[in-house]
Scaffold this motif. Sequence first.
Motif, mmCIF file in Angstrom:
data_model
loop_
_atom_site.group_PDB
_atom_site.id
_atom_site.type_symbol
_atom_site.label_atom_id
_atom_site.label_comp_id
_atom_site.label_asym_id
_atom_site.label_seq_id
_atom_site.Cartn_x
_atom_site.Cartn_y
_atom_site.Cartn_z
ATOM 1 N N GLN A 231 0.865 -1.182 0.000
ATOM 2 C CA GLN A 231 0.000 0.000 0.000
ATOM 3 C C GLN A 231 0.896 1.224 0.000
ATOM 4 O O GLN A 231 1.892 1.275 0.717
ATOM 5 C CB GLN A 231 -0.944 0.025 1.213
ATOM 6 N N SER A 232 0.514 2.216 -0.824
ATOM 7 C CA SER A 232 1.298 3.448 -0.934
ATOM 8 C C SER A 232 0.870 4.464 0.125
ATOM 9 O O SER A 232 -0.229 4.371 0.674
ATOM 10 C CB SER A 232 1.145 4.036 -2.338
ATOM 11 N N ASP B 104 0.315 3.507 3.594
ATOM 12 C CA ASP B 104 1.310 2.433 3.605
ATOM 13 C C ASP B 104 1.303 1.784 4.984
ATOM 14 O O ASP B 104 0.893 2.381 5.965
ATOM 15 C CB ASP B 104 2.694 2.969 3.241
ATOM 16 N N HIS C 206 -4.950 2.905 -2.578
ATOM 17 C CA HIS C 206 -3.507 2.887 -2.293
ATOM 18 C C HIS C 206 -2.940 1.470 -2.363
ATOM 19 O O HIS C 206 -1.806 1.241 -1.981
ATOM 20 C CB HIS C 206 -3.247 3.501 -0.915
ATOM 21 N N HIS D 38 -1.444 -1.485 -4.329
ATOM 22 C CA HIS D 38 -0.704 -1.625 -5.583
ATOM 23 C C HIS D 38 0.151 -2.888 -5.579
ATOM 24 O O HIS D 38 0.177 -3.628 -4.606
ATOM 25 C CB HIS D 38 0.213 -0.410 -5.793
ATOM 26 N N SER E 260 8.669 4.632 -7.488
ATOM 27 C CA SER E 260 8.382 4.390 -6.080
ATOM 28 C C SER E 260 7.936 5.641 -5.335
ATOM 29 O O SER E 260 8.555 6.697 -5.456
ATOM 30 C CB SER E 260 9.619 3.823 -5.381
ATOM 31 N N PRO E 261 6.893 5.499 -4.504
ATOM 32 C CA PRO E 261 6.476 6.598 -3.629
ATOM 33 C C PRO E 261 7.205 6.545 -2.277
ATOM 34 O O PRO E 261 6.963 7.382 -1.412
ATOM 35 C CB PRO E 261 4.977 6.329 -3.435
ATOM 36 N N PHE E 262 8.089 5.571 -2.107
ATOM 37 C CA PHE E 262 8.786 5.368 -0.827
ATOM 38 C C PHE E 262 10.218 5.901 -0.905
ATOM 39 O O PHE E 262 10.869 5.795 -1.940
ATOM 40 C CB PHE E 262 8.852 3.884 -0.466
#
Length: 183
Positions: free
Chosen positions: A64-65, A69, A142, A144, A177-179
């Motif tokens: 999950q983003s 997350d 969210h 993914h 990536s959102p991380f």
Amino acid sequence: MFEILESRLKGCLKLTPKTFVDQRGQFTKVFHEKTFSDLGLETQFKEEYFSVSRSGVLRGMHFQSPPDDHVKLVYCLNGMALDVVLDIRKGSPTYGQYDMFELNGDEASCIYIPKGFAHGFYTLSDSATMVYKVSTMHSPNHDHGILWNSFGVNWPSKSPILSNRDSSFAGLESFISPFTYDD
């Protein structure tokens, strides 16, 4: 209370709890708030669920983003599974690398998966029951994944049983990536 094995992916741990076995069967404590807190691990889990998968099923690679997350605590209650964790944190020295763990109901090991990792597993036995504790509620917007065969894992099968959703994820090479890695 737990034997702790650090993964080669920073923050990801294999936790093997002490299991009590006698003529009645087995007793295992997989979560202890004070122990987790003392280790600096998440202690507030919002949902818990399980899946039952037959032999040859591959579920993953899910995450999950932000802002939903979450940390996951995963274990195999019954059967046997090959569990895979993939680092998807930008700037991480192990970005795009994975670690693998064999989980089974007899050993009762758990995998502690921090935010910024994708997770999946392949069922090795006739059936496997996997339990997941997560630190945030499920958020479909969210939720993914990364394509299961896009990052070098030598899965037990080149043609596993997949959901349509899992087979349609983008590969790691095109993933943004959102991380962010935080040392």
